[in-house]
Design a protein around this motif. Structure first.
Motif, short mmCIF file in Angstrom:
data_model
loop_
_atom_site.label_atom_id
_atom_site.label_comp_id
_atom_site.label_asym_id
_atom_site.label_seq_id
_atom_site.Cartn_x
_atom_site.Cartn_y
_atom_site.Cartn_z
N UNK A 430 0.80 -1.21 0.00
CA UNK A 430 0.00 0.00 0.00
C UNK A 430 0.84 1.26 0.00
N UNK A 431 0.17 2.40 -0.20
CA UNK A 431 0.84 3.70 -0.25
C UNK A 431 1.03 4.27 1.15
N UNK A 432 2.10 5.06 1.31
CA UNK A 432 2.34 5.75 2.56
C UNK A 432 3.70 5.44 3.15
N UNK A 433 3.95 6.00 4.33
CA UNK A 433 5.18 5.76 5.08
C UNK A 433 4.86 4.88 6.28
N UNK A 434 5.78 3.98 6.61
CA UNK A 434 5.55 3.06 7.71
C UNK A 434 6.89 2.68 8.32
N UNK A 435 6.95 2.65 9.62
CA UNK A 435 8.14 2.19 10.32
C UNK A 435 7.77 0.96 11.13
N UNK A 436 8.42 -0.13 10.81
CA UNK A 436 8.12 -1.38 11.50
C UNK A 436 9.26 -1.80 12.42
N UNK A 437 8.91 -2.27 13.59
CA UNK A 437 9.91 -2.76 14.55
C UNK A 437 9.59 -4.21 14.90
N UNK A 438 10.58 -5.07 14.77
CA UNK A 438 10.44 -6.48 15.11
C UNK A 438 11.28 -6.77 16.34
N UNK A 439 10.68 -7.45 17.31
CA UNK A 439 11.38 -7.80 18.55
C UNK A 439 11.46 -9.32 18.65
N UNK A 440 12.67 -9.81 18.83
CA UNK A 440 12.91 -11.24 19.03
C UNK A 440 13.19 -11.47 20.51
N UNK A 441 12.35 -12.27 21.15
CA UNK A 441 12.48 -12.50 22.59
C UNK A 441 12.60 -14.00 22.87
#
Length: 464
Positions: A430-441
């Motif tokens: 999709x259109x737009x800006x996105x910041x994704x954060x992945x956490x490995x625990x």
């Protein structure tokens, strides 16, 4: 923007169907817009919970086979239940099949003897790899051989029929089925070429008498008997492209589609199966290595030179290459010997973990792409789990910043390795800006009173 899938494992059903022995195959579109497939098992075949468990075991074995670096099977994305229905989702289309191509009248532009030989060589190699891994297909016939867009032959429905009927597949049945397939292809695609047809028939007889490996090598050694101009995979790819293709679907549900929304879907695969779970833009890649039988020199020639011309010119090139190879043999032997000696020394002087020492995870590191990701990207996020080198089981979870519920995974690790890589695949559309954060625990094992986790972020930018 829509950073997540809209259907089970991100799949949306298409408009084409074909009936099979186990149910109905549907065309489908995956979460990132690529063609895929979906097999809806006949309801009566999966009514027994034991049959569903056996199916899950077969699909889990296929995922492990593929993660070992081996190919040749139609790649599976997930096995899911939706009420009384059970679906097998595949990451590539399940059509056209060899049966589809054989249903068309022979033409001068058809696959021909070269295409037949390519199918037989590749299916034999896949079956040999399956047998070496302790698996078997159990239902090999033209309807379970899929011709991919590049002309390669992929085996579909591996082990499914046996799982539903409670009768495990046996390698000897695969050999007999392959010999029958070779005879049929000789009659259908090689009949106008007596020498080529004779080659395929000899391969069929060899399989029955001496096994698949010998039959495969008969084909490879006799490739000069195939007519000039037949490029094997190229002809198969052309034939596959001539079949009607499923167009990429626009966003939104398909009218009358049998698959419910994500809320009604549950994966049947255990957590340790990794990549094949609902939400198909997430997967964990476990281990590496291959249990496939070693490829012969003839097989390497076939793979590397199947598009080249045959005859005297090709034999001349092979002779000149042979002289160069002989000049390199002595040096290669010395290098290999030194590598073996070095490996022995490393083994002798290593400091192995005490077999009685419990597995301990000592660190977590997570990395993500630093550059902004473009439209419709599947982002690969890599986690590294450091351990003390003991064997055991690690339970961990991936948490995505766009979802409340984490995904729990399990990995069995062997002794002697202190670094274990796991992967999260995150598709954003999709259109737009996105910041994704992945956490490995890490969930277990954990140091007393300790907490082990790491995180990484990426940026998505898309303007259309």
């Amino acid at each position: 923007m829509n950073p997540g899938p809209e259907g089970p494992a991100g799949f949306r059903p298409g408009h084409r169907t074909r009936a099979g022995e186990l149910g109905t195959w549907w065309s489908a579109v995956t979460a990132d817009g690529r063609p895929g497939g979906a097999l809806r098992f006949s309801p009566e075949s999966v009514a027994d919970p034991a049959a569903r468990r056996r199916l899950a075991g077969v699909v889990t074995a296929d995922l492990g086979f593929a993660r070992g670096g081996r190919s040749g099977l139609l790649p599976v994305a997930d096995l899911v239940a939706a009420g009384d229905d059970v679906w097998l989702l595949t990451a590539e289309p399940a059509a056209p099949t060899l049966a589809d191509l054989l249903s068309e009248p022979p033409t001068a532009h058809g696959p021909g003897p070269g295409g037949a030989a390519a199918v037989l060589v590749e299916t034999a190699q896949t079956l040999l790899a399956l047998h070496a891994a302790g698996l078997a297909h159990g239902a090999l016939h033209p309807g379970t051989v899929v011709v991919a867009a590049d002309g390669s032959a992929l085996l579909a429905e591996r082990g499914l029929a046996g799982a539903l009927r409670g009768r495990p597949a046996a390698p000897e049945h695969d050999v007999a089925a392959w010999a029958s397939l070779a005879t049929e292809l000789a009659a259908r695609w090689a009949a106008p070429y007596p020498e080529a047809a004779g080659l395929l028939e000899r391969a069929a007889a060899t399989a029955s008498a001496r096994g698949l490996a010998q039959a495969r090598d008969v084909l490879l050694a006799g490739r000069d008997l195939l007519p000039d101009g037949f490029a094997g995979r190229d002809r198969l790819a052309e034939a596959a492209r001539r079949r009607p293709a499923e167009a990429t679907l626009p966003p939104g549900p398909v009218p009358g589609a049998p698959l419910p929304d994500e809320g009604g879907i549950a994966t049947l695969l255990p957590a340790a199966a990794g990549g094949g779970r609902a939400g198909g833009d997430e997967s964990t890649v476990l281990g590496s290595g291959s249990g496939a039988p070693a490829e012969t020199e003839a097989a390497r020639i076939w793979r590397g030179g199947r598009d080249g011309s045959s005859g005297a010119a090709s034999r001349g090139r092979r002779a000149s290459r042979g002289r160069v190879r002989r000049g390199r043999t002595a040096l290669a032997s010395v290098i290999i010997a030194l590598m073996v000696v070095a490996g022995v020394l490393v083994w002798l002087f290593r400091e192995p973990a005490d077999p009685g020492t419990p597995l301990a995870v000592t660190g977590v590191q997570v990395t993500a792409p630093k550059k902004p990701q473009g439209c419709g990207t599947t982002v690969r996020i890599t986690g590294v789990l450091s351990t003390n080198g003991s064997a055991g089981r690690i339970r961990y979870q991936w948490r995505r910043s766009d979802r409340r519920t984490p995904t729990e995974q399990t990995e069995e690790v062997e002794a002697g390795r202190t670094s274990h890589e796991v992967t999260l695949l995150w598709t954003v559309r999709g259109d737009g800006d996105f910041r994704g954060t992945a956490t490995l625990r890490v969930l277990s094992p954990l140091p007393k009173g300790g907490k082990l986790q790491g995180r990484a972020s990426f940026t998505y930018r898309c303007t259309s």
